[in-house]
Motif scaffolding. Structure first.
Motif, PDB file in Angstrom:
ATOM      1  N   ILE A 154      50.229  51.555 -13.531  1.00 29.06           N
ATOM      2  CA  ILE A 154      48.900  52.130 -13.779  1.00 29.06           C
ATOM      3  C   ILE A 154      48.397  51.558 -15.099  1.00 29.06           C
ATOM      4  CG2 ILE A 154      47.555  54.211 -14.124  1.00 29.06           C
ATOM      5  CD1 ILE A 154      49.590  55.714 -12.448  1.00 29.06           C
ATOM      6  N   TYR A 155      47.338  50.756 -14.982  1.00 25.30           N
ATOM      7  CA  TYR A 155      46.757  50.125 -16.170  1.00 25.30           C
ATOM      8  C   TYR A 155      45.537  50.912 -16.608  1.00 25.30           C
ATOM      9  CZ  TYR A 155      49.588  45.895 -16.024  1.00 25.30           C
ATOM     10  OH  TYR A 155      50.621  45.009 -16.074  1.00 25.30           O
ATOM     11  N   ASP A 156      45.497  51.248 -17.880  1.00 28.69           N
ATOM     12  CA  ASP A 156      44.322  51.906 -18.459  1.00 28.69           C
ATOM     13  C   ASP A 156      43.228  50.842 -18.655  1.00 28.69           C
ATOM     14  OD1 ASP A 156      42.475  53.416 -19.716  1.00 28.69           O
ATOM     15  OD2 ASP A 156      43.742  53.989 -21.435  1.00 28.69           O
ATOM     16  N   LEU A 157      42.087  51.069 -18.045  1.00 27.69           N
ATOM     17  CA  LEU A 157      40.991  50.091 -18.133  1.00 27.69           C
ATOM     18  C   LEU A 157      40.126  50.268 -19.367  1.00 27.69           C
ATOM     19  CD1 LEU A 157      39.796  49.892 -14.415  1.00 27.69           C
ATOM     20  CD2 LEU A 157      41.340  48.372 -15.651  1.00 27.69           C
ATOM     21  N   THR A 158      40.543  51.149 -20.292  1.00 24.17           N
ATOM     22  CA  THR A 158      39.761  51.356 -21.508  1.00 24.17           C
ATOM     23  C   THR A 158      39.576  50.064 -22.294  1.00 24.17           C
ATOM     24  OG1 THR A 158      40.491  53.651 -21.641  1.00 24.17           O
ATOM     25  CG2 THR A 158      39.623  52.662 -23.656  1.00 24.17           C
ATOM     26  N   PRO A 159      40.641  49.254 -22.507  1.00 20.80           N
ATOM     27  CA  PRO A 159      40.432  47.988 -23.234  1.00 20.80           C
ATOM     28  C   PRO A 159      39.463  47.049 -22.501  1.00 20.80           C
ATOM     29  CG  PRO A 159      42.759  48.534 -23.143  1.00 20.80           C
ATOM     30  CD  PRO A 159      42.082  49.476 -22.199  1.00 20.80           C
ATOM     31  N   LEU A 160      39.608  47.012 -21.149  1.00 20.43           N
ATOM     32  CA  LEU A 160      38.713  46.138 -20.395  1.00 20.43           C
ATOM     33  C   LEU A 160      37.271  46.624 -20.488  1.00 20.43           C
ATOM     34  CD1 LEU A 160      38.306  43.757 -18.495  1.00 20.43           C
ATOM     35  CD2 LEU A 160      38.745  45.300 -16.574  1.00 20.43           C
ATOM     36  N   ASN A 161      37.070  47.941 -20.352  1.00 22.26           N
ATOM     37  CA  ASN A 161      35.721  48.480 -20.461  1.00 22.26           C
ATOM     38  C   ASN A 161      35.143  48.260 -21.854  1.00 22.26           C
ATOM     39  OD1 ASN A 161      35.801  49.340 -17.808  1.00 22.26           O
ATOM     40  ND2 ASN A 161      36.558  51.390 -18.322  1.00 22.26           N
ATOM     41  N   PHE A 162      36.022  48.393 -22.855  1.00 17.95           N
ATOM     42  CA  PHE A 162      35.577  48.127 -24.217  1.00 17.95           C
ATOM     43  C   PHE A 162      35.153  46.663 -24.360  1.00 17.95           C
ATOM     44  CE2 PHE A 162      36.600  46.618 -28.502  1.00 17.95           C
ATOM     45  CZ  PHE A 162      35.767  47.439 -29.257  1.00 17.95           C
ATOM     46  N   LEU A 163      35.942  45.773 -23.756  1.00 16.77           N
ATOM     47  CA  LEU A 163      35.602  44.350 -23.792  1.00 16.77           C
ATOM     48  C   LEU A 163      34.288  44.083 -23.065  1.00 16.77           C
ATOM     49  CD1 LEU A 163      36.356  41.432 -24.480  1.00 16.77           C
ATOM     50  CD2 LEU A 163      37.654  41.342 -22.339  1.00 16.77           C
ATOM     51  N   VAL A 164      34.084  44.766 -21.949  1.00 16.25           N
ATOM     52  CA  VAL A 164      32.834  44.598 -21.200  1.00 16.25           C
ATOM     53  C   VAL A 164      31.650  45.052 -22.036  1.00 16.25           C
ATOM     54  CG1 VAL A 164      31.523  45.397 -19.191  1.00 16.25           C
ATOM     55  CG2 VAL A 164      33.915  44.709 -18.925  1.00 16.25           C
ATOM     56  N   ARG A 165      31.804  46.264 -22.653  1.00 23.02           N
ATOM     57  CA  ARG A 165      30.707  46.774 -23.487  1.00 23.02           C
ATOM     58  C   ARG A 165      30.437  45.842 -24.666  1.00 23.02           C
ATOM     59  NH1 ARG A 165      33.286  51.729 -22.396  1.00 23.02           N
ATOM     60  NH2 ARG A 165      34.376  51.631 -24.398  1.00 23.02           N
ATOM     61  N   LYS A 166      31.529  45.354 -25.266  1.00 19.94           N
ATOM     62  CA  LYS A 166      31.367  44.454 -26.397  1.00 19.94           C
ATOM     63  C   LYS A 166      30.674  43.162 -25.967  1.00 19.94           C
ATOM     64  CE  LYS A 166      34.009  42.182 -30.086  1.00 19.94           C
ATOM     65  NZ  LYS A 166      35.355  41.947 -30.635  1.00 19.94           N
ATOM     66  N   THR A 167      31.071  42.658 -24.800  1.00 17.34           N
ATOM     67  CA  THR A 167      30.448  41.437 -24.291  1.00 17.34           C
ATOM     68  C   THR A 167      28.967  41.659 -23.998  1.00 17.34           C
ATOM     69  OG1 THR A 167      32.556  40.754 -23.305  1.00 17.34           O
ATOM     70  CG2 THR A 167      30.562  39.656 -22.503  1.00 17.34           C
ATOM     71  N   ILE A 168      28.657  42.834 -23.408  1.00 17.07           N
ATOM     72  CA  ILE A 168      27.244  43.144 -23.111  1.00 17.07           C
ATOM     73  C   ILE A 168      26.439  43.234 -24.395  1.00 17.07           C
ATOM     74  CG2 ILE A 168      25.700  44.913 -22.190  1.00 17.07           C
ATOM     75  CD1 ILE A 168      27.827  45.518 -20.071  1.00 17.07           C
ATOM     76  N   ILE A 169      27.006  43.919 -25.403  1.00 20.94           N
ATOM     77  CA  ILE A 169      26.299  44.050 -26.683  1.00 20.94           C
ATOM     78  C   ILE A 169      26.096  42.686 -27.325  1.00 20.94           C
ATOM     79  CG2 ILE A 169      26.466  44.963 -29.031  1.00 20.94           C
ATOM     80  CD1 ILE A 169      27.929  47.394 -27.837  1.00 20.94           C
ATOM     81  N   ASN A 170      27.184  41.880 -27.314  1.00 21.91           N
ATOM     82  CA  ASN A 170      27.060  40.544 -27.906  1.00 21.91           C
ATOM     83  C   ASN A 170      26.030  39.693 -27.156  1.00 21.91           C
ATOM     84  OD1 ASN A 170      29.003  41.139 -29.820  1.00 21.91           O
ATOM     85  ND2 ASN A 170      30.698  40.278 -28.613  1.00 21.91           N
ATOM     86  N   THR A 171      26.051  39.844 -25.825  1.00 21.54           N
ATOM     87  CA  THR A 171      25.078  39.086 -25.024  1.00 21.54           C
ATOM     88  C   THR A 171      23.656  39.525 -25.343  1.00 21.54           C
ATOM     89  OG1 THR A 171      26.699  38.845 -23.241  1.00 21.54           O
ATOM     90  CG2 THR A 171      24.371  38.472 -22.685  1.00 21.54           C
ATOM     91  N   CYS A 172      23.452  40.845 -25.461  1.00 25.72           N
ATOM     92  CA  CYS A 172      22.115  41.355 -25.783  1.00 25.72           C
ATOM     93  C   CYS A 172      21.671  40.891 -27.170  1.00 25.72           C
ATOM     94  CB  CYS A 172      22.094  42.881 -25.696  1.00 25.72           C
ATOM     95  SG  CYS A 172      22.278  43.521 -24.013  1.00 25.72           S
ATOM     96  N   VAL A 173      22.621  40.951 -28.135  1.00 25.11           N
ATOM     97  CA  VAL A 173      22.275  40.487 -29.481  1.00 25.11           C
ATOM     98  C   VAL A 173      21.936  39.010 -29.467  1.00 25.11           C
ATOM     99  CG1 VAL A 173      23.182  40.134 -31.816  1.00 25.11           C
ATOM    100  CG2 VAL A 173      23.624  42.284 -30.636  1.00 25.11           C
ATOM    101  N   THR A 174      22.738  38.245 -28.724  1.00 23.64           N
ATOM    102  CA  THR A 174      22.477  36.807 -28.619  1.00 23.64           C
ATOM    103  C   THR A 174      21.134  36.547 -27.958  1.00 23.64           C
ATOM    104  OG1 THR A 174      24.856  36.389 -28.438  1.00 23.64           O
ATOM    105  CG2 THR A 174      23.368  34.628 -27.732  1.00 23.64           C
ATOM    106  N   MET A 175      20.871  37.312 -26.893  1.00 22.83           N
ATOM    107  CA  MET A 175      19.595  37.140 -26.207  1.00 22.83           C
ATOM    108  C   MET A 175      18.430  37.520 -27.109  1.00 22.83           C
ATOM    109  SD  MET A 175      20.614  38.600 -22.417  1.00 22.83           S
ATOM    110  CE  MET A 175      18.918  38.693 -21.900  1.00 22.83           C
ATOM    111  N   GLY A 176      18.577  38.607 -27.855  1.00 22.33           N
ATOM    112  CA  GLY A 176      17.505  39.018 -28.769  1.00 22.33           C
ATOM    113  C   GLY A 176      17.271  37.996 -29.858  1.00 22.33           C
ATOM    114  N   THR A 177      18.390  37.510 -30.437  1.00 23.82           N
ATOM    115  CA  THR A 177      18.253  36.488 -31.479  1.00 23.82           C
ATOM    116  C   THR A 177      17.618  35.221 -30.931  1.00 23.82           C
ATOM    117  OG1 THR A 177      20.240  37.382 -32.544  1.00 23.82           O
ATOM    118  CG2 THR A 177      19.490  35.188 -33.239  1.00 23.82           C
TER     119      THR A 177
END
Length: 504
Positions: A154-177
């Motif tokens: 049983i793998y906890d997907l919290t790290p993966l979800n955190f990575l997804v959120r971080k990637t989305i935020i970084n993508t949004c910041v990159t897109m905004g910039t």
């Protein structure tokens, strides 16, 4: 600016699409890598377990196997490793997290790793993976029974979800910039590289469209817009040269045409000379006789007064004839006025009456009850009527008649004329002379075409007349029958339409 805005918008949309696609692919790649790593872990662990789990279970007992699994479980904070039996159900401690029927649907009975995502009772999202391991439980050397077990990770997907959120935020910041920089850079470049040069080109083309071909457009640089500006400058210079050439040719043509019309008038004056000389003979004889009587001194005061009045009347008559002839021959500046066509026809008939009387031809002008007002150049129209009436007189051998009628008539312009079918003013000049042969009727308005003897005509009269009427917005028509006569019709636009056109 509209083109610049479109370019900037397209660039921004493309940047957003590329950045968003990159973020999406990155998230998928990380998720796939995570799941692939998990499957590989399960495979490695299952292969190890399959080799010694039976031996460990039969040799050292269930507790030893559990202790070994707990040691493996404690090495990874994000995963949970358990041994489960596939033949038990909750609330059994060794029941799988996913119910056995669902596991069988996932294919757990086949020797492969199966996985699926679930949400625990605490609301945490986890990834459950299973690898089936069949066991043979022995007592001594005897196999007591077969039992289906499985390794559950049983793998906890919290790290993966955190990575997804971080990637989305970084993508949004990159897109905004990127969006901000794109707006600034593309806006600056669009205005300076595209918008301003295009605005100069548009202003230049508008000036050229309004007839102003002066002033070059200077864009600088060495790109396609600069080449377009240079081509536009060259085009305007060529058009300016062509326009000057056309204007010069037009002025020369107008001058030549006026010269030809003046020559035509002088030729007509020459034809009228003999008739006018005869017309002046009678009043000159009267003046001469009355003057001789006065000079003799034999007349009483009353007879002297009467003779003086007679001399005055005859000299006024001669002055009118000469003035009419001079007015017709004089070169004048074209000027259009509103005038009754009856007045022009009567003046022309009066001028040509001596020539007609010499050939015993009667000129008859039919007067209407109402005036026929046209907006014309009186001198040019009189020249046209003179040409037509002189031709009519010359076509009559002796003792004929020329009838002049005018009014309003519905007519359709000939092919090639810009006017529409409508009501037009008309003047008919009809004679009972020799007529025109049918094969010549279609050529009579062509320059230098004539059926007269050499020296009697140049063939320009009808051609010049047609040109004059065409300049007035009308046209000439001719119908004829040999030995019966000819009728020429002058069509002119109605006075109210002509006046509006002249003012505009």
């Amino acid at each position: 600016m509209r083109l610049t805005a479109k370019i900037v918008t397209v660039f921004i949309l493309m940047s957003v699409i590329v950045t968003g696609a990159n973020g999406f692919l990155r998230i998928r790649r990380e998720a796939n890598l995570f799941e692939s790593d998990m499957v590989q872990d399960v495979e490695r662990f299952a292969l190890l377990m399959e080799q010694w789990v039976t031996t460990e279970l039969n040799k050292n007992g269930w507790e030893s196997l559990q202790r070994l699994i707990r040691e493996l479980d404690s090495q990874d904070r994000y995963s949970q490793i358990r041994w489960v039996w596939l033949d038990v159900s909750p609330p059994n401690t060794y029941a799988p997290e996913i119910p056995s029927p669902q596991l069988r649907l996932l294919g757990v009975n086949v020797k492969k790793v199966v996985s699926t995502k679930i949400r625990t009772t605490s609301g945490k999202e986890v990834l459950c993976a299973y690898r089936r391991i069949p066991l043979k439980i022995r007592t001594g050397n005897q196999v007591v029974r077969h039992r289906e077990g499985a390794v559950e990770l049983i793998y906890d997907l919290t790290p993966l979800n955190f990575l997804v959120r971080k990637t989305i935020i970084n993508t949004c910041v990159t897109m905004g910039t990127l969006l901000l920089f794109s707006i600034v850079i593309m806006g600056f470049m669009g205005v300076n590289v595209v918008a301003r040069p295009l605005q100069k080109l548009i202003q230049k083309t508008r000036r050229a469209g309004e007839g102003d071909l002066t002033g070059d457009v200077d864009l600088g640089g060495n790109d396609e817009l600069t080449e377009l500006g240079q081509s536009l400058n060259n085009m305007c210079r060529q058009l300016s040269k062509s326009q000057e050439a056309v204007q010069a040719e037009t002025l020369a043509r107008i001058a030549t045409l006026e010269q030809l019309r003046h020559v035509d008038r002088l030729q007509t004056v020459g034809r009228l000379a003999s008739g006018i000389a005869h017309e002046l003979g009678t009043p000159l004889n009267v003046v001469s006789g009355r003057a001789a009587l006065i000079a003799s001194g034999k007349l009483c005061e009353t007879d002297v007064t009467e003779s003086a009045r007679s001399i005055k009347s005859e000299t006024d008559r001669m002055a009118t004839i000469i003035q009419q002839l001079l007015d017709f021959a004089r070169r004048r500046t074209p000027k259009r006025v509103s005038i009754d066509l009856h007045q022009v026809a009567n003046q022309t008939a009066q001028l040509l009456d001596p020539l007609a009387q010499k050939k015993k031809v009667q000129i008859e002008v039919t007067d209407n009850d109402e005036p026929v007002i046209a907006f014309v150049d009186v001198g040019q129209l009189q020249q046209v009527l003179t040409n037509l009436i002189v031709n009519a007189i010359q076509s009559i051998t002796s003792g004929g008649q020329v009838r002049i009628r005018m009014g309003h008539r519905f007519a359709r312009p000939p092919e090639g004329h810009t006017g529409d079918a409508d009501h037009y003013d008309f003047i008919d000049i009809e004679d009972n002379g020799e007529g025109i042969a049918e094969e010549n009727l279609n050529h009579i308005f062509e320059p230098f075409f004539t059926t007269k003897e050499v020296g009697e005509g140049t063939g320009l009269g009808l051609s010049l007349s047609y040109g004059i009427i065409d300049e007035h917005g009308g046209w000439l028509e001719a119908s004829s029958q040999v030995d019966k006569g000819t009728c020429f019709t002058v069509y002119l636009p109605r006075e109210e339409r002509n006046e509006c056109s002249e003012k505009s």
